[in-house]
Write a protein that holds these residues in place. Structure first.
Motif, PDB file in Angstrom:
ATOM      1  N   HIS A 162       0.832  -1.191   0.000  1.00 14.44           N
ATOM      2  CA  HIS A 162       0.000   0.000   0.000  1.00 14.44           C
ATOM      3  C   HIS A 162       0.876   1.254   0.000  1.00 14.44           C
ATOM      4  O   HIS A 162       2.005   1.262   0.487  1.00 14.44           O
ATOM      5  CB  HIS A 162      -0.927   0.004   1.217  1.00 14.44           C
ATOM      6  CG  HIS A 162      -1.949  -1.102   1.185  1.00 14.44           C
ATOM      7  ND1 HIS A 162      -3.093  -1.030   0.428  1.00 14.44           N
ATOM      8  CD2 HIS A 162      -1.969  -2.309   1.803  1.00 14.44           C
ATOM      9  CE1 HIS A 162      -3.798  -2.152   0.590  1.00 14.44           C
ATOM     10  NE2 HIS A 162      -3.133  -2.943   1.412  1.00 14.44           N
ATOM     11  N   ARG A 163       0.296   2.322  -0.518  1.00  8.12           N
ATOM     12  CA  ARG A 163       1.052   3.567  -0.637  1.00  8.12           C
ATOM     13  C   ARG A 163       1.499   4.083   0.730  1.00  8.12           C
ATOM     14  O   ARG A 163       2.602   4.623   0.866  1.00  8.12           O
ATOM     15  CB  ARG A 163       0.182   4.622  -1.336  1.00  8.12           C
ATOM     16  CG  ARG A 163       0.921   5.905  -1.678  1.00  8.12           C
ATOM     17  CD  ARG A 163      -0.056   7.041  -1.907  1.00  8.12           C
ATOM     18  NE  ARG A 163      -0.980   6.732  -2.984  1.00  8.12           N
ATOM     19  CZ  ARG A 163      -0.816   7.135  -4.240  1.00  8.12           C
ATOM     20  NH1 ARG A 163       0.250   7.822  -4.565  1.00  8.12           N
ATOM     21  NH2 ARG A 163      -1.714   6.851  -5.159  1.00  8.12           N
ATOM     22  N   GLU A 164       0.651   3.914   1.762  1.00  6.34           N
ATOM     23  CA  GLU A 164       1.001   4.439   3.083  1.00  6.34           C
ATOM     24  C   GLU A 164       2.173   3.693   3.713  1.00  6.34           C
ATOM     25  O   GLU A 164       2.830   4.212   4.614  1.00  6.34           O
ATOM     26  CB  GLU A 164      -0.215   4.369   4.016  1.00  6.34           C
ATOM     27  CG  GLU A 164      -1.346   5.318   3.650  1.00  6.34           C
ATOM     28  CD  GLU A 164      -2.161   4.818   2.471  1.00  6.34           C
ATOM     29  OE1 GLU A 164      -1.942   3.648   2.067  1.00  6.34           O
ATOM     30  OE2 GLU A 164      -3.003   5.568   1.949  1.00  6.34           O
ATOM     31  N   GLU A 165       2.428   2.470   3.285  1.00  3.93           N
ATOM     32  CA  GLU A 165       3.530   1.695   3.860  1.00  3.93           C
ATOM     33  C   GLU A 165       4.885   2.061   3.270  1.00  3.93           C
ATOM     34  O   GLU A 165       5.920   1.717   3.844  1.00  3.93           O
ATOM     35  CB  GLU A 165       3.293   0.200   3.634  1.00  3.93           C
ATOM     36  CG  GLU A 165       2.012  -0.330   4.229  1.00  3.93           C
ATOM     37  CD  GLU A 165       1.846  -1.802   3.933  1.00  3.93           C
ATOM     38  OE1 GLU A 165       2.859  -2.507   3.795  1.00  3.93           O
ATOM     39  OE2 GLU A 165       0.694  -2.264   3.811  1.00  3.93           O
ATOM     40  N   ILE A 166       4.893   2.719   2.121  1.00  4.97           N
ATOM     41  CA  ILE A 166       6.147   3.003   1.415  1.00  4.97           C
ATOM     42  C   ILE A 166       6.812   4.227   2.025  1.00  4.97           C
ATOM     43  O   ILE A 166       6.187   5.281   2.166  1.00  4.97           O
ATOM     44  CB  ILE A 166       5.891   3.217  -0.084  1.00  4.97           C
ATOM     45  CG1 ILE A 166       5.202   1.973  -0.683  1.00  4.97           C
ATOM     46  CG2 ILE A 166       7.200   3.498  -0.814  1.00  4.97           C
ATOM     47  CD1 ILE A 166       4.810   2.155  -2.128  1.00  4.97           C
ATOM     48  N   VAL A 167       8.074   4.086   2.405  1.00  2.96           N
ATOM     49  CA  VAL A 167       8.842   5.192   2.961  1.00  2.96           C
ATOM     50  C   VAL A 167       9.517   5.992   1.859  1.00  2.96           C
ATOM     51  O   VAL A 167       9.437   7.216   1.806  1.00  2.96           O
ATOM     52  CB  VAL A 167       9.889   4.658   3.961  1.00  2.96           C
ATOM     53  CG1 VAL A 167      10.780   5.786   4.466  1.00  2.96           C
ATOM     54  CG2 VAL A 167       9.197   3.969   5.122  1.00  2.96           C
TER      55      VAL A 167
ATOM     56  N   GLN B   7      11.564   1.033   0.173  1.00  7.14           N
ATOM     57  CA  GLN B   7      11.733   0.749   1.593  1.00  7.14           C
ATOM     58  C   GLN B   7      10.403   0.963   2.291  1.00  7.14           C
ATOM     59  O   GLN B   7       9.781   2.015   2.171  1.00  7.14           O
ATOM     60  CB  GLN B   7      12.787   1.653   2.219  1.00  7.14           C
ATOM     61  CG  GLN B   7      13.022   1.369   3.695  1.00  7.14           C
ATOM     62  CD  GLN B   7      14.117   2.216   4.281  1.00  7.14           C
ATOM     63  OE1 GLN B   7      14.864   2.850   3.548  1.00  7.14           O
ATOM     64  NE2 GLN B   7      14.226   2.241   5.591  1.00  7.14           N
ATOM     65  N   ARG B   8       9.986  -0.076   3.019  1.00  2.00           N
ATOM     66  CA  ARG B   8       8.734   0.004   3.763  1.00  2.00           C
ATOM     67  C   ARG B   8       8.991   0.417   5.206  1.00  2.00           C
ATOM     68  O   ARG B   8      10.122   0.430   5.681  1.00  2.00           O
ATOM     69  CB  ARG B   8       8.013  -1.350   3.738  1.00  2.00           C
ATOM     70  CG  ARG B   8       7.496  -1.738   2.387  1.00  2.00           C
ATOM     71  CD  ARG B   8       6.434  -2.822   2.489  1.00  2.00           C
ATOM     72  NE  ARG B   8       6.928  -4.032   3.141  1.00  2.00           N
ATOM     73  CZ  ARG B   8       6.206  -5.127   3.284  1.00  2.00           C
ATOM     74  NH1 ARG B   8       4.962  -5.171   2.835  1.00  2.00           N
ATOM     75  NH2 ARG B   8       6.713  -6.191   3.874  1.00  2.00           N
ATOM     76  N   GLN B   9       7.921   0.735   5.895  1.00  5.64           N
ATOM     77  CA  GLN B   9       8.028   1.032   7.317  1.00  5.64           C
ATOM     78  C   GLN B   9       8.535  -0.199   8.048  1.00  5.64           C
ATOM     79  O   GLN B   9       8.050  -1.298   7.857  1.00  5.64           O
ATOM     80  CB  GLN B   9       6.657   1.440   7.866  1.00  5.64           C
ATOM     81  CG  GLN B   9       6.121   2.726   7.277  1.00  5.64           C
ATOM     82  CD  GLN B   9       4.720   3.037   7.756  1.00  5.64           C
ATOM     83  OE1 GLN B   9       4.146   2.274   8.520  1.00  5.64           O
ATOM     84  NE2 GLN B   9       4.160   4.133   7.293  1.00  5.64           N
TER      85      GLN B   9
END
Length: 612
Positions: free
Chosen positions: A552-557, A579-581
């Motif tokens: 998901h877009r919100e997980e992408i740093v 890179q994800r959270q």
């Protein structure tokens, strides 16, 4: 705080540490075999023997194929016959160390002893096994030079490999713990660090006695039997002071033992804990902290010095693509509180400390975690205790965030105007970058990607990337040479495994062959990438096996270009990862022609990520 991205993933560290561990243990089998032979030979009986022949065999061993310097290797050889339990036997084993070597003058000395015995009639003595009388040896003392040199490999290699392996394993465990905390507190990012999940914050510089215990225990396991052997029966003599170097490992072993005891002593002493209010701490407001001091006594003497600092760190890349992390102190303040003001409790004392944090300092927004600025921003609180001849220092990470609501001293109109201006400037900057990409690099980008047989589609209006199709043909040039090299390497490892070489040589070639085969699978992966308003779907396939991952877009740093780019015949092959959270890195595009193309794609992907 979000965990900082590492230069290598945890899986790579796990695989990188295994060859060191296994290689050191492989040499350790040979090393502990020599010690076991000595322990067995101690129980052998001494019987007279007659020397039939003795000589010192010399041969030259070339150091390398391109070197003209050779090394002289010596080996004392002899044949003898002896009688044990009314049966005659023949033996040819001179010492417990087999083969030729150049560790000191041991081979020459025992050869001179045997030559002198032959000149006096051939009468000598040998040591015979009680269980198997056909096994015998002329000299059973241990050699300090050979044991000391051989012990370095099983000592250092497993320690180095274990450090890499533990770093990788610790990273994987930490990511799993962070994901568990995130699922438990999805709307409270200030609890996403394990140290902040509870009510009290623990110091991050607390001693780790388990590490010192493991290192000291391994040193004792490797060097302990050797020191016993050298002190009981070895070729060390007082007449040769150099031979006393065999006892040198006792010095680092003693130092590590003292450090282990010191670490355990410090670990058993309770450390101060910190409870902050409010949670999280926001810029422009107070930081009210309660420090729990596990100190007995009705009245404390001295002062507690508290230092709160804000550090900004960033990574720079030089012309050789090597990264350098720099650190800058943005703000700091110090308070000294007398310990006499502490409140006494049943298990210690409690002391209150208050800081005022300026609103102009950088911090992360409560509703957004994992941005580039946040990952390289740290707030550190240092506590130093002075008094009674005692001086100790503890460090804590502080959860400092930007306020979610406008500050009281700012008017809503000013806040809205500043936010609108910031959004306008960001939109103009993004539009300029997209315009620059479309007018200057769009054709070149398309040309380079098509040359690597990479298909992609964009939206007609916004020119955002929609999908990418990366077939196997993108690695058509470097694949044959790498496959040929890997086959040669694997064939060499198979041939060495069937030869009579020492175990460590085919073992190292075999482990590196498995690593090369694992890395080679990356050249046989076909990838796909699809983007939409909610997130992206990345997939790869190797033959009949494949995997698809939805992010998901919100997980992408962030999106980044991999620094480990491959170069073959003048062509560059770069990759793009996200890179994800929590610190996870996922490769989504590879085989890209050059760093400029990869950076252009990263720019487009970042514009897609930042769009609401």
């Amino acid at each position: 705080m979000a965990s900082r991205s590492k230069p290598a993933s945890s899986s790579f560290l796990l695989l990188f540490g295994l060859p060191f561990i296994l290689g050191g243990l492989g040499v350790g089998i040979f090393y502990w075999g020599m010690l076991w032979d000595w322990y067995q030979a101690r129980a052998w009986v001494e019987v007279p023997c007659v020397l039939e022949s003795s000589t010192l065999r010399d041969h030259m061993e070339r150091r390398s194929s391109g070197s003209s310097r050779d090394t002289l290797m010596n080996e004392a050889q002899a044949t003898y016959r002896y009688t044990y339990l009314n049966r005659q036997y023949k033996g040819d084993k001179v010492s417990l160390s087999l083969g030729a070597d150049n560790f000191g003058d041991y081979q020459e000395r025992i050869s001179n002893v045997l030559m002198e015995a032959r000149n006096n009639g051939g009468a000598f003595r040998c040591y015979v096994s009680v269980v198997r009388p056909e096994e015998s040896v002329l000299f059973r003392e241990a050699r300090w030079t050979l044991l000391l040199f051989t012990s370095l490999f099983p000592l250092l290699f497993p320690l180095v490999g274990a450090s890499f392996f533990w770093a990788g394993l610790k990273g994987r465990l930490l990511r799993g713990k962070v994901h568990a905390i995130q699922s438990r507190y999805p709307d409270e990012p200030w609890r996403w660090k394990p140290e902040w999940a509870g009510d009290w914050i623990q110091p991050k510089n607390r001693p780790m006695p388990w590490v010192w215990t493991a290192v000291t225990g391994w040193m004792l396991l490797v060097w302990g039997p050797m020191l016993h052997v050298l002190m009981v029966d070895s070729d060390m003599t007082r007449a040769n002071p150099v031979s006393l170097l065999g006892l040198l490992p006792a010095l680092p072993l003693g130092v590590c033992s003292l450090l282990t005891l010191r670490a355990w002593w410090r670990h058993r002493r309770p450390a101060p804990q910190v409870h902050v209010r409010p949670m999280p701490v926001v810029t422009g407001g107070p930081l009210k902290a309660e420090v729990a001091l596990p100190m007995a006594g009705s009245r404390l003497q001295g002062n507690l010095e508290a230092r709160l600092s804000c550090f900004k760190e960033w990574t720079e890349t030089d012309s050789e693509n090597s990264t350098i992390t720099r650190r800058e102190e943005r703000w700091t303040t110090v308070q000294s509180v007398p310990l006499a003001a502490a409140i006494r409790e049943d298990r210690g004392h409690r002391l209150k400390v208050v800081f005022d944090i300026p609103a102009s300092l950088p911090a992360e927004d409560q509703q957004r975690i994992g941005s580039a600025e946040f990952d390289f921003l740290s707030w550190v609180w240092e506590l130093e205790l002075h008094g009674g001849g005692l001086k100790q220092k503890w460090c804590y990470d502080m959860p400092v965030y930007a306020p979610h609501q406008p500050l009281a001293w700012e008017s809503p109109e000013a806040q809205e105007a500043a936010q609108a201006q910031k959004e306008t400037e960001a939109a103009q900057d993004a539009a300029f970058k997209i315009w620059q990409m479309q007018n200057l690099d769009a054709d070149e980008l398309q040309m380079h990607l098509i040359r690597r047989h990479i298909e992609f589609t964009f939206e007609s209006q916004s020119q955002r990337p929609v999908s990418f199709d990366l077939p196997l043909r993108r690695f058509s040039k470097p694949r044959p040479l790498l496959v040929f090299f890997t086959l040669i390497w694997v064939s060499m490892s198979v041939g060495m495994a069937r030869s009579d070489l020492p175990f460590i040589v085919p073992f190292l070639f075999g482990s590196t062959s498995l690593l090369l085969l694992w890395l080679l699978t990356g050249l046989f992966k076909s990838r796909t990438l699809h983007l939409d308003d909610q997130g992206l779907k990345a997939g790869w396939k190797v033959g009949p096996y494949g995997k698809t991952l939805r992010v998901h877009r919100e997980e992408i740093v962030r999106f980044r270009v991999s620094n480990a780019g491959m170069r073959m015949n003048g062509d560059h092959y770069n990759a793009v990862y996200l890179q994800r959270q929590g610190g996870d890195k996922i490769v989504i595009l590879d085989g890209l022609p050059g760093k400029r193309v990869a950076e252009s794609l990263v720019l487009l992907l970042e514009q897609w990520r930042k769009q609401a």
